[in-house]
Design an enzyme around this catalytic site. Sequence first.
Site, short mmCIF file in Angstrom:
data_model
loop_
_atom_site.label_atom_id
_atom_site.label_comp_id
_atom_site.label_asym_id
_atom_site.label_seq_id
_atom_site.Cartn_x
_atom_site.Cartn_y
_atom_site.Cartn_z
N ARG A 135 0.79 -1.24 0.00
CA ARG A 135 0.00 0.00 0.00
C ARG A 135 0.82 1.29 0.00
NH1 ARG A 135 -3.00 -3.62 2.92
NH2 ARG A 135 -5.25 -3.70 2.49
N ASP A 136 2.10 1.23 0.31
CA ASP A 136 2.88 2.47 0.39
C ASP A 136 4.32 2.24 -0.08
OD1 ASP A 136 3.36 5.16 0.91
OD2 ASP A 136 3.91 4.80 3.00
N LEU A 137 4.47 1.52 -1.18
CA LEU A 137 5.81 1.26 -1.71
C LEU A 137 6.36 2.52 -2.34
CD1 LEU A 137 7.71 -1.20 -1.99
CD2 LEU A 137 6.87 -1.43 -4.33
#
Length: 272
Positions: A135-137
């Site tokens: 979700r937050d790469l």
Amino acid sequence: MEQQFTAEEIAQAVGSPLVSYLGTGAFGETWRVQEDGRDAAYKIIYREDASSERLRREIQSYRRVASANVVRLDDAFPLAVRGTQYATLAFEYIGGGDLATAIAKGRPTPDQLVDLASGLLSGLGALHSADLLHRDLKPANIALRGGDYSHPVILDLGLAKLLDVESITRYPQKIGTPLYMAPEQLEGSRAMRASDLWAVGAVLYEAGTGMHPFLAQGELPTLEDFFERLKTKPDIPDVFPQEVSSLISRCLSYAIYKRGTVEKAIARLKGE
């Protein structure tokens, strides 16, 4: 967000003088802690409502992920710093710095870019196989083992979901931290596996060019303008290996279904 704790405070909290500050992110700050032959990265969560016991239960699924391209998550426990208990996550420590720092210094070779792409897809594949999303790469969430572009390690394993934080997956009034999130995430819809693939495309483009695929350095467009840009794929330099260019192009498809799956992306990268 700025550093909140001093080395002396962390040393006292963990009972070891061998501590060093690694950085501060959306959820808290990370310290390297060496004690009793152990070398770990402690992520101290700032949120006072974060429950160490609940985190310990939740991380069981993350601990099942075994991949050289995914950081190992060992434990969750309360840590008393300055008289306050903070939920803390213990990860393996990975020396070599992160991708964001490496990008600021120079570009990977074509072969390294292929290896970087392969490693990121392998790590995501391991997460997705365990029914987990990141979700937050982004570059700051990717370590380079030994400082080598060819050995990326995915950090911050879906902490937004783990901590029940939804705010960072919703687009702010101005362009901010979530520059690598897929359009559907920025619009407030739920993330999916294809959302992580979008991030892979954005990260690889920046690694190879030194620039974000949709924004110039220091640029701050309106929300409406930014969303319009996301609908048009960026030009990919000819110096990129063809298999990486193809991967980036597919990952940065505005239509979710066109991004495919990690498994198919790995096969294409291998020329299968």
